[in-house]
Scaffold this motif. Sequence first.
Motif, PDB file in Angstrom:
ATOM      1  N   ILE A 180       4.637   8.846   1.186  1.00 36.90           N
ATOM      2  CA  ILE A 180       5.368   9.092  -0.060  1.00 36.90           C
ATOM      3  C   ILE A 180       5.059   8.030  -1.109  1.00 36.90           C
ATOM      4  N   SER A 181       4.951   6.776  -0.683  1.00 34.59           N
ATOM      5  CA  SER A 181       4.767   5.683  -1.652  1.00 34.59           C
ATOM      6  C   SER A 181       3.317   5.511  -2.098  1.00 34.59           C
ATOM      7  N   GLN A 182       2.373   6.272  -1.532  1.00 33.49           N
ATOM      8  CA  GLN A 182       0.956   6.112  -1.891  1.00 33.49           C
ATOM      9  C   GLN A 182       0.697   6.342  -3.369  1.00 33.49           C
ATOM     10  N   ALA A 183       1.348   7.326  -3.967  1.00 38.61           N
ATOM     11  CA  ALA A 183       1.107   7.638  -5.377  1.00 38.61           C
ATOM     12  C   ALA A 183       1.501   6.465  -6.272  1.00 38.61           C
ATOM     13  N   PHE A 184       2.614   5.796  -5.950  1.00 41.60           N
ATOM     14  CA  PHE A 184       3.042   4.651  -6.750  1.00 41.60           C
ATOM     15  C   PHE A 184       2.105   3.458  -6.569  1.00 41.60           C
ATOM     16  N   GLU A 185       1.575   3.279  -5.353  1.00 41.16           N
ATOM     17  CA  GLU A 185       0.663   2.162  -5.101  1.00 41.16           C
ATOM     18  C   GLU A 185      -0.644   2.331  -5.859  1.00 41.16           C
ATOM     19  N   VAL A 186      -1.174   3.555  -5.895  1.00 44.92           N
ATOM     20  CA  VAL A 186      -2.422   3.814  -6.617  1.00 44.92           C
ATOM     21  C   VAL A 186      -2.224   3.613  -8.115  1.00 44.92           C
ATOM     22  N   ALA A 187      -1.061   4.026  -8.631  1.00 42.78           N
ATOM     23  CA  ALA A 187      -0.773   3.903 -10.061  1.00 42.78           C
ATOM     24  C   ALA A 187      -0.242   2.518 -10.422  1.00 42.78           C
ATOM     25  N   ALA A 238       4.346  17.116   0.671  1.00 36.97           N
ATOM     26  CA  ALA A 238       4.816  17.850  -0.505  1.00 36.97           C
ATOM     27  C   ALA A 238       5.499  16.917  -1.499  1.00 36.97           C
ATOM     28  N   VAL A 239       6.283  15.976  -0.994  1.00 38.54           N
ATOM     29  CA  VAL A 239       6.941  15.008  -1.874  1.00 38.54           C
ATOM     30  C   VAL A 239       5.893  14.120  -2.559  1.00 38.54           C
ATOM     31  N   LYS A 240       4.865  13.710  -1.815  1.00 40.21           N
ATOM     32  CA  LYS A 240       3.795  12.902  -2.408  1.00 40.21           C
ATOM     33  C   LYS A 240       3.084  13.667  -3.517  1.00 40.21           C
ATOM     34  N   HIS A 241       2.793  14.933  -3.287  1.00 38.70           N
ATOM     35  CA  HIS A 241       2.140  15.773  -4.294  1.00 38.70           C
ATOM     36  C   HIS A 241       3.035  15.925  -5.513  1.00 38.70           C
ATOM     37  N   GLY A 242       4.328  16.135  -5.297  1.00 36.08           N
ATOM     38  CA  GLY A 242       5.264  16.269  -6.403  1.00 36.08           C
ATOM     39  C   GLY A 242       5.413  14.990  -7.203  1.00 36.08           C
ATOM     40  N   ILE A 243       5.479  13.841  -6.517  1.00 34.28           N
ATOM     41  CA  ILE A 243       5.582  12.551  -7.207  1.00 34.28           C
ATOM     42  C   ILE A 243       4.341  12.316  -8.061  1.00 34.28           C
ATOM     43  N   SER A 244       3.179  12.627  -7.520  1.00 32.24           N
ATOM     44  CA  SER A 244       1.931  12.432  -8.259  1.00 32.24           C
ATOM     45  C   SER A 244       1.901  13.291  -9.519  1.00 32.24           C
ATOM     46  N   GLN A 245       2.308  14.551  -9.387  1.00 28.33           N
ATOM     47  CA  GLN A 245       2.329  15.446 -10.541  1.00 28.33           C
ATOM     48  C   GLN A 245       3.329  14.965 -11.589  1.00 28.33           C
ATOM     49  N   GLN A 256      15.443   7.814   1.657  1.00 22.84           N
ATOM     50  CA  GLN A 256      14.181   8.136   2.338  1.00 22.84           C
ATOM     51  C   GLN A 256      14.099   7.529   3.730  1.00 22.84           C
ATOM     52  N   GLU A 257      14.731   6.354   3.966  1.00 20.75           N
ATOM     53  CA  GLU A 257      14.696   5.747   5.304  1.00 20.75           C
ATOM     54  C   GLU A 257      15.450   6.596   6.324  1.00 20.75           C
ATOM     55  N   VAL A 258      16.469   7.320   5.868  1.00 17.01           N
ATOM     56  CA  VAL A 258      17.244   8.183   6.765  1.00 17.01           C
ATOM     57  C   VAL A 258      16.510   9.503   6.976  1.00 17.01           C
ATOM     58  N   TYR A 259      16.022  10.105   5.894  1.00 14.70           N
ATOM     59  CA  TYR A 259      15.386  11.423   6.000  1.00 14.70           C
ATOM     60  C   TYR A 259      14.026  11.344   6.690  1.00 14.70           C
ATOM     61  N   PHE A 260      13.187  10.406   6.260  1.00 13.86           N
ATOM     62  CA  PHE A 260      11.882  10.198   6.890  1.00 13.86           C
ATOM     63  C   PHE A 260      11.969   8.924   7.725  1.00 13.86           C
ATOM     64  N   ALA A 261      12.353   9.079   8.994  1.00 13.71           N
ATOM     65  CA  ALA A 261      12.579   7.921   9.858  1.00 13.71           C
ATOM     66  C   ALA A 261      11.275   7.214  10.226  1.00 13.71           C
ATOM     67  N   ARG A 262      10.174   7.978  10.330  1.00 14.22           N
ATOM     68  CA  ARG A 262       8.897   7.365  10.697  1.00 14.22           C
ATOM     69  C   ARG A 262       8.320   6.582   9.520  1.00 14.22           C
ATOM     70  N   PRO A 263       7.862   5.353   9.753  1.00 14.53           N
ATOM     71  CA  PRO A 263       7.315   4.548   8.663  1.00 14.53           C
ATOM     72  C   PRO A 263       6.050   5.167   8.048  1.00 14.53           C
ATOM     73  N   THR A 264       5.287   5.917   8.843  1.00 14.33           N
ATOM     74  CA  THR A 264       4.058   6.525   8.303  1.00 14.33           C
ATOM     75  C   THR A 264       4.387   7.566   7.237  1.00 14.33           C
ATOM     76  N   LEU A 265       5.484   8.287   7.411  1.00 16.44           N
ATOM     77  CA  LEU A 265       5.876   9.283   6.417  1.00 16.44           C
ATOM     78  C   LEU A 265       6.341   8.620   5.123  1.00 16.44           C
ATOM     79  N   ARG A 266       7.051   7.493   5.249  1.00 19.39           N
ATOM     80  CA  ARG A 266       7.468   6.747   4.053  1.00 19.39           C
ATOM     81  C   ARG A 266       6.258   6.156   3.342  1.00 19.39           C
TER      82      ARG A 266
END
Length: 187
Positions: free
Chosen positions: A105-112, A135-142, A92-102
Amino acid sequence: MSETPETSDGRQSLADLAALTGAAPAPVKAETTDTVVNADEAPVQFVSTMPLREKEIDAQGRSYATGRRKDAVARVWIKPGSGKITVNGRDQEVYFARPTLRLVISQAFEVADRVGSYDVIATVKGGGLSGQAGAVKHGISQALTKYEPELRAPVKAAGFLTRDSRAVERKKYGKAKARRSFQFSKR
């Protein structure tokens, strides 16, 4: 004919219905508490009767879900692990270089409260990087709610299970963009 007298239109009178109410004691509000109290019994406890959904796991011990945002579609698999997130075969650090995008993605894990406890493998197509991260965040949450159904309430309360339907408005004819007009020239 029945024992209870009926009115001319075939309905029973109010007096007959009042006699039926004596068969079961009506609930009475207690003055000191907000619980409903029956005349003969102890206070009634209201318990959520909503059943938990079934755990959905494949033969490899993974849970699968599809996430969508704008024009991006993400296929996401999660399984217990060290917290490694792989997107389109890259970290994920390579694909999503911006820290805001990473962070998105991790928001779903933090809430849970499951940071670092699941490995994620995602393949994303379409859209730009921001839409793909959503889209990845939505998929992780589901997928998380399919793996652990008891996490559905906090993830849903955070709004991560709802697909964000906002998309770019289409361009109209006679306009420069969706709504912007061409520059007006007086002469």
